[in-house]
Scaffold this active site. Structure first.
Site, mmCIF file in Angstrom:
data_model
loop_
_atom_site.group_PDB
_atom_site.id
_atom_site.type_symbol
_atom_site.label_atom_id
_atom_site.label_comp_id
_atom_site.label_asym_id
_atom_site.label_seq_id
_atom_site.Cartn_x
_atom_site.Cartn_y
_atom_site.Cartn_z
ATOM 1 N N ASP A 46 0.850 -1.185 0.000
ATOM 2 C CA ASP A 46 0.000 0.000 0.000
ATOM 3 C C ASP A 46 0.890 1.242 0.000
ATOM 4 O O ASP A 46 2.111 1.157 0.149
ATOM 5 C CB ASP A 46 -0.965 -0.011 1.183
ATOM 6 C CG ASP A 46 -0.265 -0.037 2.528
ATOM 7 O OD1 ASP A 46 0.955 0.224 2.581
ATOM 8 O OD2 ASP A 46 -0.931 -0.326 3.539
ATOM 9 N N ASP B 7 -8.124 -7.534 0.679
ATOM 10 C CA ASP B 7 -7.170 -7.804 1.758
ATOM 11 C C ASP B 7 -7.820 -7.417 3.073
ATOM 12 O O ASP B 7 -8.723 -6.584 3.115
ATOM 13 C CB ASP B 7 -5.891 -6.974 1.582
ATOM 14 C CG ASP B 7 -6.098 -5.528 2.017
ATOM 15 O OD1 ASP B 7 -5.746 -5.187 3.160
ATOM 16 O OD2 ASP B 7 -6.628 -4.730 1.221
ATOM 17 N N CYS C 119 -12.960 -29.176 7.915
ATOM 18 C CA CYS C 119 -11.768 -28.374 7.621
ATOM 19 C C CYS C 119 -10.521 -29.242 7.700
ATOM 20 O O CYS C 119 -10.376 -30.062 8.619
ATOM 21 C CB CYS C 119 -11.667 -27.195 8.587
ATOM 22 S SG CYS C 119 -10.230 -26.139 8.311
ATOM 23 N N CYS D 215 -7.328 -27.985 7.920
ATOM 24 C CA CYS D 215 -6.173 -27.253 8.455
ATOM 25 C C CYS D 215 -5.613 -27.971 9.684
ATOM 26 O O CYS D 215 -6.289 -28.805 10.295
ATOM 27 C CB CYS D 215 -6.574 -25.819 8.802
ATOM 28 S SG CYS D 215 -7.345 -25.643 10.442
ATOM 29 N N CYS E 113 -7.761 -28.016 12.927
ATOM 30 C CA CYS E 113 -8.959 -28.863 12.931
ATOM 31 C C CYS E 113 -8.636 -30.350 12.852
ATOM 32 O O CYS E 113 -9.393 -31.169 13.373
ATOM 33 C CB CYS E 113 -9.875 -28.459 11.775
ATOM 34 S SG CYS E 113 -10.629 -26.828 11.993
ATOM 35 N N HIS F 103 -5.907 -21.618 10.840
ATOM 36 C CA HIS F 103 -7.280 -22.016 10.508
ATOM 37 C C HIS F 103 -8.007 -20.908 9.762
ATOM 38 O O HIS F 103 -8.661 -21.157 8.741
ATOM 39 C CB HIS F 103 -8.070 -22.375 11.765
ATOM 40 C CG HIS F 103 -9.544 -22.467 11.503
ATOM 41 N ND1 HIS F 103 -10.134 -23.584 10.961
ATOM 42 C CD2 HIS F 103 -10.540 -21.541 11.632
ATOM 43 C CE1 HIS F 103 -11.430 -23.347 10.784
ATOM 44 N NE2 HIS F 103 -11.690 -22.115 11.192
#
Length: 376
Positions: A93, A267, A305, A307, A310, A336
């Site tokens: 940015d 974002d 999930c 990840c 999880c 996660h």
């Protein structure tokens, strides 16, 4: 990989698009969610772990990096990609938003902004030209034009005055950016929630010409209804053959609503910030692991999930490590959350490609309406 910056739309469904941004450092699948690496790190994550969640691109903050460790130092050490061990695309940015939001002492003129660092109080000056130079030193693939972000609420006259100065700064950013093959400069549409000002801003940006276009000045407290009201027309004011980036968004339902309305990139700090404060985002909505109901729950956050949080840990464990102040809490919950956000983006891309976005959104909303699983 492309040796220059290119964007191609591969499929549409209504106003939603899916495509690919090609850069010398890799492809960015759109719609894309960009995790925020404020100070050259996505907090609580290794770069390879961020990549494992499905992220194609990260965002870095010019304001924070220029203050610490300094753009010149990063350049001497090989540029931001090498410095933070992220070889894929990076968007930086311009620093304008942070100057306006974090610096208590600042002076705004046509030339730029003079401000005091929130780190040590030292004086600094940012202008379109210096912002372009700092981002060049960082070596980012996508550079944002320098603009002013007026504090809201503000009168329409104040928003108009600010927007027009930002458009003059956009021309100065374009001039200072120069010829940089393989790198892209994005202009930023401003204008608050007033359609005429947004349209005027879009026309000014198109006359200058950019490799991509951002919609700025939203997700700053105006509420989802007002934001969607602007997004009902704003993306259509921008060129169809260039990426459209909605800055600072957002929550999962904000993301879905923005994609439906034609946005390609987003974002937000939300996945990592929430992870550090004990909040998880799942397909059934938000889960606060700090709550006592999870203390004896052997189930995962989300059984569907994949990840690490999880597949390897229970709600009871996540509750315990958060309450105990252990670092692994923020690490697991951030992983996660980033995994979920990237899974959502992949689902949106697939649905658009199949012409099934309406049913995807219906299922998304129905799952969230169910709320979290019942306590044991």
């Amino acid at each position: 990989m492309s040796d220059r910056f290119q964007f191609s739309v591969q499929a549409t469904d209504g106003r939603a698009r899916t495509g690919v941004i090609s850069t010398p450092r890799g492809e960015i699948r759109t719609p894309a969610f960009m995790p925020v690496g404020t100070a050259a790190t996505v907090k609580a994550m290794l770069p390879e772990s961020v990549r494992a969640t499905g992220a194609d691109i990260l965002l870095g903050n010019t304001y924070h990096l220029m203050l610490r460790p300094g753009a010149e130092r990063i350049a001497r050490l090989g540029g931001l990609h090498k410095f933070m061990n992220w070889p894929r695309p990076i968007l930086t940015d311009s620093g304008g938003f942070q100057v306006m939001s974090l610096s208590s002492l600042r002076k705004l003129t046509e030339e730029g902004v003079t401000f005091s660092s929130h780190v040590d109080g030292s004086k600094h000056h940012l202008s379109p030209e210096s912002s372009m130079q700092i981002q060049r030193l960082l070596g980012s693939d996508i550079v944002m034009a320098f603009d002013e972000c007026p504090a809201l609420p503000a009168s329409e006259d104040e928003v108009a005055k600010s927007m027009r100065m930002s458009m003059r700064w956009a021309q100065r950013s374009r001039d200072a950016f120069g010829d940089r093959p393989g790198h892209a400069l994005f202009g930023i549409m401003q204008g608050g929630v007033t359609r005429e000002l947004r349209e005027e801003s879009a026309e000014a940006l198109k006359s200058i010409g950019f490799e991509g276009y951002a919609i700025g000045g939203l997700a700053v407290g105006e509420g989802q209804e007002a934001m969607f009201g602007v997004l009902d027309y704003a993306p259509g004011c921008l060129p169809e053959d260039k990426p459209r980036y909605l800055m600072g968004v957002g929550k999962p339902d904000d993301i879905v609503g923005a994609v439906v309305r034609g946005v390609d990139m987003m974002d937000c700090v939300l996945p990592s910030r929430s992870g550090r404060t004990g909040q998880a985002w799942t397909r059934r909505g938000q889960v606060n692991v700090k709550n006592a109901r999870h203390a004896d729950d052997p189930r995962p956050l989300d059984e569907e999930c994949s990840c690490p949080a999880c597949t390897g840990y229970s709600r009871a464990y996540l509750h315990h490590v958060f309450r105990a102040g252990e670092m692994i809490s923020g690490m697991l919950l951030t992983w996660h959350n980033l995994h979920y956000f990237q899974e959502l983006m992949a689902g949106l891309r697939d649905a658009i490609a199949r012409g099934a976005l309406t049913s995807f959104v219906t299922e998304f909303e129905a799952m969230r309406a169910q709320g979290d699983i019942d306590p044991l």
